[in-house]
Scaffold this motif. Structure first.
Motif, PDB file in Angstrom:
ATOM      1  N   PHE A  63       0.835  -1.205   0.000  1.00  0.00           N
ATOM      2  CA  PHE A  63       0.000   0.000   0.000  1.00  0.00           C
ATOM      3  C   PHE A  63       0.871   1.257   0.000  1.00  0.00           C
ATOM      4  O   PHE A  63       0.584   2.232  -0.718  1.00  0.00           O
ATOM      5  N   TYR A  72       2.343   1.813  -3.410  1.00  0.00           N
ATOM      6  CA  TYR A  72       1.308   2.285  -4.333  1.00  0.00           C
ATOM      7  C   TYR A  72       0.994   3.756  -4.081  1.00  0.00           C
ATOM      8  O   TYR A  72       0.815   4.532  -5.028  1.00  0.00           O
ATOM      9  N   ARG A  73       0.946   4.117  -2.806  1.00  0.00           N
ATOM     10  CA  ARG A  73       0.651   5.502  -2.440  1.00  0.00           C
ATOM     11  C   ARG A  73       1.706   6.445  -2.984  1.00  0.00           C
ATOM     12  O   ARG A  73       1.409   7.594  -3.375  1.00  0.00           O
ATOM     13  N   HIS A  74       2.966   5.984  -3.007  1.00  0.00           N
ATOM     14  CA  HIS A  74       4.048   6.812  -3.521  1.00  0.00           C
ATOM     15  C   HIS A  74       4.278   6.576  -5.019  1.00  0.00           C
ATOM     16  O   HIS A  74       5.292   6.997  -5.568  1.00  0.00           O
ATOM     17  N   ARG A  75       3.335   5.879  -5.660  1.00  0.00           N
ATOM     18  CA  ARG A  75       3.362   5.643  -7.107  1.00  0.00           C
ATOM     19  C   ARG A  75       4.621   4.914  -7.577  1.00  0.00           C
ATOM     20  O   ARG A  75       5.078   5.091  -8.706  1.00  0.00           O
TER      21      ARG A  75
END
Length: 526
Positions: A110, A113-116
């Protein structure tokens, strides 16, 4: 290592002892070299000094993902050893790491993903899937449940509590299908293994010597390896449920609740279904498998036909008898308490007769004898306990320490089986005491004599003698104070007592298991 190669060629235990002495000197000088510890681990394990091997494994201080890639050095030996408490600790430590990692993996995915950081997301997901599909992870989950039953087998009440916590074994029935549906991964780093045991199932030292100078790493057929592991996991995953159902069938047979109007009970029908699956995994249809164990019991066939899966076949025989107690089809088989006990007695006697002295014969397979006692004999003990408990009049309990008058309600076949089981365990106990009661000093002297040599003979000990002279003559200015102090602390004579003590510890643990079973069985006989 040349010394191990010479042992393989000559079978002289002095070469094996010399190899261990040299490795321990290496650790005195370079204590951080884990390769030496892995070699010592395998040599100690091969010599049935498993407590010593486990100490070497713990000294590796394996952490994080290395638990998955390195634990193959010790897990297979521990799972078939009498060191039940240590094995439980090792399994729980491994499972705790895996479960913690799966929880943390979700958070890491997660966060990425949050930091791409999508490449990291893919990496984390693939890594998690690889661990979830680990053959070792599935094996550990199943073996941990079986180990709980082994440790509780002396008390049917405690065993039933363990089974209840395992949902009566139902949770593991689908493990085999789970293994088949997944593409199993084998994450063990086999490159770390010694040349003589390049894979978990391979050990050149157990085979006849071959005059070859090059040992290629095993080129394992992944498909065959996967299929073999799926079969192994499948067989083991059925055990907890079959133990539970066998206890239920035994209880019903005494209470008279089975075969009403000629129909099997629900438990009996399920047990037969699982026995059919188990027999299929052993490579035979159910009827053929039952006839095979009967033929071996009648000595129409030798134990050689069962030798490749001996423990599996003995487990099958125990559960087959439990099903037979409570089945409308029982008349179609000549299998009963007497046939079962005859089969197990013959098996125990044959294993004891074929087990060579552990000290003078490294590589002797003690694990089969251990598994016979901790698995089929333990399951049989639970079934007998179930019969005894069910023979008690409703609402009454046996007085602690006193005789049980209701035992007269037990069928004679159960009473005879109880006596037979006591005799089997006593036979193992007697053999163990013969090994343990030998003077320790005598065994130590035997080992040390194996590396004592005359000036011009070809016996082992030459390398150690050269190293002892070198250590005695080394000067501080040449090697430094630290190394000088380290090498002078090396005492090769200390190796022999460690091996003897470790072997005695393993045998004593095994003896404790046997004596505790005898105590329970004798109490049942009162």
């Amino acid at each position: 290592m040349i010394s191990v190669f010479l042992f393989w060629r000559t079978k002289h235990v002095g070469y094996l002892l010399e190899a261990i002495m040299v490795l321990e000197l290496g650790l005195k000088v370079r204590s951080y070299v884990w390769q030496y510890k892995i070699l010592l681990l395998h040599l100690s394990s091969y010599w049935n000094a498993l407590p010593l091997a486990y100490e070497w494994y713990k000294s590796l201080d394996v952490k994080n993902i290395l638990v998955e890639t390195v634990s193959h050095h010790i897990f297979p030996q521990m799972l078939t050893s009498p060191l039940l408490a240590d094995t439980s600790d090792a399994l729980k430590g491994y499972l705790r790491f895996m479960d913690d990692h799966f929880r943390e993996s979700a958070d890491l995915t997660f966060l990425a993903y949050r930091h791409r950081n999508y490449s990291k997301v893919i990496e984390f997901v693939q890594f998690k899937e690889r661990l979830q599909q680990s053959s070792q992870y599935l094996t550990a989950k199943v073996e941990d449940s079986i180990l709980q039953l082994k440790r509780k087998a002396n008390s049917i009440e405690e065993a039933e509590c363990a089974l209840e916590s395992l949902n009566h074994g139902s949770d593991f029935i689908d493990v085999s299908n789970e293994a088949r549906s997944k593409k199993l991964t084998f994450n063990e780093d086999l490159k770390l293994r010694p040349w003589w045991t390049p894979s978990i199932d391979k050990n050149y030292l157990l085979e006849p010597y071959e005059d070859i100078s090059y040992f290629p790493r095993e080129n394992l057929d992944v498909a065959k390896q996967t299929e073999a592991k799926v079969i192994s996991i499948g067989k083991r995953s059925l055990l907890p449920r079959m133990v539970y159902l066998s206890i239920q069938c035994a209880s019903s047979s005494i209470k008279g609740n089975s075969n009403i109007n000629g129909f099997d009970s629900k438990d009996s029908s399920e047990l037969k279904s699982l026995l059919e699956s188990y027999a299929k995994l052993l490579g035979l249809p159910f009827t053929d498998a039952a006839e095979l164990v009967i033929a071996v019991s009648d000595r129409q066939k030798s134990f050689e036909v069962l030798s490749s899966n001996l423990i599996d076949w003995m487990n099958f025989a125990v559960f087959l008898n439990a099903w037979n107690l409570n089945s409308a089809e029982s008349n179609s088989f000549r299998f009963n308490w007497q046939v079962l006990c005859s089969l197990l007695e013959e098996c125990i006697s044959e294993r004891i007769d074929s087990t060579k002295p552990l000290l003078s014969t490294p590589g002797t397979d003690l694990s089969i004898l251990v598994q016979l006692v901790t698995e089929p004999l333990s399951w049989l003990g639970l079934i007998i306990q179930s019969c005894v408990r069910s023979s008690l009049p409703s609402g009454k309990k046996k007085k602690k320490g006193g005789p049980d008058p209701s035992n007269s309600q037990l069928p004679n076949a159960v009473k005879d089986s109880m006596s037979s089981l006591v005799s089997m365990v006593d036979k193992v106990t007697k053999w163990l005491k013969e090994q343990i009661d030998k003077p320790v000093g005598e065994d130590v002297d035997f080992l040390l004599s194996c590396v004592q040599r005359e000036e011009n003979d070809d016996k082992p000990g030459k390398v150690v003698k050269v190293l002892e002279n070198l250590v005695a003559s080394v000067a501080v200015v040449e090697v430094g104070e630290r190394i000088n102090r380290a090498v002078r602390s090396w005492k090769p004579v200390d190796v022999a007592p460690k091996i003897v003590t470790a072997q005695r510890t393993a045998l004593t643990e095994f003896l404790n298991i046997c004596e505790s079973k005898t105590k329970v069985l004798m109490a049942l006989k009162l």
